[in-house]
Scaffold this active site. Structure first.
Site, short mmCIF file in Angstrom:
data_model
loop_
_atom_site.label_atom_id
_atom_site.label_comp_id
_atom_site.label_asym_id
_atom_site.label_seq_id
_atom_site.Cartn_x
_atom_site.Cartn_y
_atom_site.Cartn_z
N GLY A 55 20.85 -2.96 14.43
CA GLY A 55 19.51 -3.13 14.41
C GLY A 55 18.75 -2.96 15.70
N ARG A 104 35.14 2.39 23.29
CA ARG A 104 35.97 2.75 24.72
C ARG A 104 37.01 1.56 24.67
NH1 ARG A 104 35.13 6.54 27.99
NH2 ARG A 104 33.14 7.56 28.12
N LYS A 124 27.79 -4.86 1.29
CA LYS A 124 28.19 -5.92 2.42
C LYS A 124 28.25 -7.17 1.83
CE LYS A 124 25.90 -3.83 6.30
NZ LYS A 124 26.86 -3.42 7.19
N GLY A 156 22.43 2.40 10.15
CA GLY A 156 21.76 1.72 9.43
C GLY A 156 20.28 1.79 9.51
N SER A 157 19.54 1.02 10.43
CA SER A 157 18.19 1.06 10.64
C SER A 157 17.87 2.41 11.23
CB SER A 157 17.83 0.03 11.61
OG SER A 157 18.48 -1.17 11.68
N GLY A 199 23.66 0.76 16.18
CA GLY A 199 22.95 1.42 17.40
C GLY A 199 22.78 2.81 17.23
N ASP A 239 23.02 3.00 5.36
CA ASP A 239 22.27 1.91 5.02
C ASP A 239 20.95 2.39 4.20
OD1 ASP A 239 23.99 0.38 6.21
OD2 ASP A 239 22.83 -0.64 7.58
#
Lengths: 296, 196
Positions: A157, A169, A85, A239-240, A218, A28
Site C-alpha cells: 500500500g 536481497r 486473504k 496490490g494497490s 510496493g 489484487d
C-alpha cells in the site's frame, strides 16, 4: 470401471500451481469488475480482498477476510485462479475459503492479525497457502508450517519498492551464503534463522528455497516489476499499484509485459510510455503502521 | 537438433531442467528469432489466457502457426495442450487456440485447485507406471480420428499424439522423471533425420 486412485492436496500439487504462476502477475481486486480488467490484462491469477492495502492503511480499523459473496462473484467472472486473504492465525477464515473452492489462500500481514504467536497449521488443509516473509528465517518457518509459496512482503500500500528490495536481497543473499557454508556451519545457520535444520540443509544442497518465491509490496510501475524479477523473484503480486493508478487497464497490461520481458530494456521503455500517473507513493519513514512487522 | 521451450510464462524452467536431464541443451523462446532457431518446441503449463495474450504481444502467434503447419515436433503440457487444441470449452470467449492437434478440451475440467491430484498412469510404450501430476488440468472432450491416445485416467485421454504433436493434460516436468521428454526428443530427432 473403478476410479483411479487420486491423491489431492499433496505438496506436489500445491507447489505445482505456484510453478504455473511463474513469470506472471497476480493482481489484487476488490470486485468482479476489477477481476475482469485484471484477466483481460493478462493476470495469471487474482487476489480477492475487501480493500486494497493503500485503503486499509488510510481508513484503519480491523481488516478481515472478504465477503464470500464477493469471492463467489469473482470466481464466476474469471477463468484464472482466484486467491483470497485471511488474517494471520485465523484458521476459521481459511476453512471458509477452502470450502468456497478458492485456489490459493494468502495468510497475510495486510489484514489485521488474529493470533499474536501462531500462524495457521497449513498442513491441515487441501488448499495451498502463500505467506509473506521479510527474511529467510521467516520464509523457512512458514514453509515448515506448510506454506507452498513464499512472497517477499515489501511494504504493501505504499507504492514504494524499497522494502521489497530489502526483503528480496536479504532472502536471496542468505540463500547464496548458505551454499558456501560447511556442514558444521549449517547448525549455526538454523539457530540464527530460527528455522528447521533439514530445510537449511536442503538449501545448502540445492541453492534455492524448497518452494517458489514471488515478490509483493510496493510494485507500482513496469520498471519495479523488472527490478524485482532481475533480483530473483519468480513472479510478482501487485496490490494497490494497479487500481490506485490513473488508468488501471493499460498499466496492468504493461506490468504483465514487463514481468515476462524483465531483462529487455528496449521493450520496458516501450511499455512504460504514456501510462499516466502511478499510484501516489509513501515514504517508509512516515508510516504509522509497518505491515511487514506483522508475522512471527 | 535444437529444442526450445516457450518461455513467456509458466513452468518453463522445469521443462528446461527436465529436457536437460533427458540429454538436450534447450533454449528459451521469447521472440520470433528464438523460434526460428529451434527444430522442436515445448509449450509449457501456465495460464493459457496469459500465454495466449503474450503470444500476440511477442508477435509469435503467426510464426508458431507456420512452424506447426510445417510439422515442427511440438510437446504441449496442460495450458500447452489447451493452446495446441482445436476447440477450448469453458475458456474465455476470445480465447484462440492453434488447432495443431484434433482435440476439444475443457479448461479446468477436473475442477478447481482443491481437486488437483496425483496418480500413477499406464503409458503406452513405457515400462512401469508414470507419475501424473494434474493441476487445474484440462479434460479432453473430443478426440479426432487421427489422434492416438497414449494414456488415460478414468476413460479420459491424458496423453495424446497426432503426427509430430504430443500433448499431456498432466505435468511430466514436475514428476522428476524425464522418460516422456526423452521419448519426445527421440521422435523429434527421428522426424528431423527423416526430413533431411
Amino acid at each position: 470401471m473403478s476410479e483411479t486412485n487420486r491423491s489431492t492436496g499433496t505438496q506436489l500439487v500445491k507447489r505445482g500451481l505456484a510453478e504455473m504462476l511463474k513469470g506472471g502477475v497476480i493482481m489484487d481486486v476488490v470486485d468482479a469488475g476489477q477481476a475482469r480488467i485484471a484477466e483481460d490484462a493478462g493476470a495469471t491469477a487474482v487476489m480477492a480482498l475487501e480493500r486494497v492495502p493503500s485503503d486499509i492503511r488510510r481508513d484503519g480499523g480491523v481488516a478481515r477476510m472478504s465477503d464470500p459473496e464477493m469471492i463467489e462473484a469473482i470466481k464466476e467472472t474469471v477463468t484464472i485462479p482466484v486467491m483470497a486473504k485471511v488474517r494471520i492465525g485465523h484458521f476459521a477464515e481459511a476453512q471458509i475459503l477452502e470450502s468456497l473452492g478458492v485456489d490459493y489462500v494468502d495468510e497475510s500481514e495486510v489484514l489485521t492479525p488474529a493470533d499474536e504467536a501462531h500462524h495457521i497449521d497449513k498442513w491441515a488443509f487441501t488448499v495451498p497457502f502463500v505467506c509473506g516473509a521479510t527474511d529467510l528465517g521467516e520464509a523457512l518457518r512458514r514453509i515448515s508450517e506448510g506454506a507452498c509459496l513464499i512472497r517477499s512482503k515489501g511494504e504493501a500500500g505504499t507504492g514504494n519498492i524499497v522494502e521489497a528490495v530489502r526483503h528480496l536481497r536479504s532472502i536471496l543473499g542468505d540463500l547464496r551464503r548458505i551454499t558456501q557454508a560447511d556442514s558444521a556451519e549449517l547448525f549455526d545457520w538454523a539457530k540464527r534463522l530460527q528455522a528447521p535444520l533439514p530445510l537449511v540443509q536442503e538449501i545448502a544442497d540445492t541453492g534455492r528455497l524448497p518452494v517458489p518465491m514471488f515478490c509483493a509490496g510496493g510494485i507500482a510501475t513496469p520498471a519495479d516489476a523488472s527490478l524485482v524479477m532481475q533480483l530473483g523473484a519468480e513472479a510478482v503480486f501487485v496490490g494497490s499499484g494497479i487500481f490506485k493508478s490513473d488508468d488501471p487497464a493499460p498499466r496492468a497490461r504493461a506490468i504483465v509485459e514487463a514481468t515476462t520481458n524483465f531483462a529487455d530494456p528496449t521493450l520496458l521503455a516501450k511499455v512504460s510510455r504514456g501510462l499516466g500517473d502511478a499510484m501516489p507513493g509513501l515514504e517508509i519513514g512516515t508510516l504509522e503502521t509497518r505491515l511487514a512487522d506483522r508475522g512471527w | 537438433m535444437k529444442v526450445g521451450v516457450l518461455a513467456l510464462q509458466g513452468a518453463f524452467a522445469s521443462h528446461v531442467a527436465t529436457l536437460t536431464d533427458a540429454g538436450a541443451t534447450p533454449i528459451e523462446v521469447r521472440r520470433p528469432h528464438d523460434l526460428a532457431e529451434v527444430d522442436a518446441l515445448v509449450v509449457p503449463g501456465g495460464e493459457s489466457t496469459t500465454m495466449s495474450m503474450l503470444l500476440d504481444i511477442a508477435e509469435l502467434r503467426a510464426p508458431l502457426a507456420d512452424r506447426l503447419a510445417d510439422g515442427m515436433p511440438t510437446f504441449g503440457t496442460c495450458a500447452g495442450m489447451i493452446l495446441l487444441a482445436v476447440e477450448v470449452l469453458d475458456g474465455r470467449s476470445d480465447q484462440r487456440s492453434l488447432g495443431a492437434i484434433d482435440l476439444d478440451v475443457r479448461r479446468n475440467g477436473y475442477g478447481r485447485q482443491v481437486d488437483s491430484f496425483e496418480t500413477d498412469l499406464e503409458v503406452d510404450g513405457l515400462d512401469g507406471t508414470f507419475h501424473g501430476v494434474f493441476i487445474r488440468a484440462p479434460v479432453v472432450e473430443r478426440v479426432g480420428p487421427d489422434v492416438e491416445v497414449l494414456a488415460e485416467v478414468d476413460g479420459r485421454p491424458v496423453l495424446c499424439r497426432q503426427g509430430n504433436v504430443l500433448v499431456s493434460a498432466f505435468h511430466p516436468e514436475l514428476a522428476g522423471d524425464a522418460r516422456i521428454h526423452r521419448r519426445f526428443l527421440e521422435a523429434a530427432f527421428a522426424s528431423g533425420t527423416a526430413a533431411t
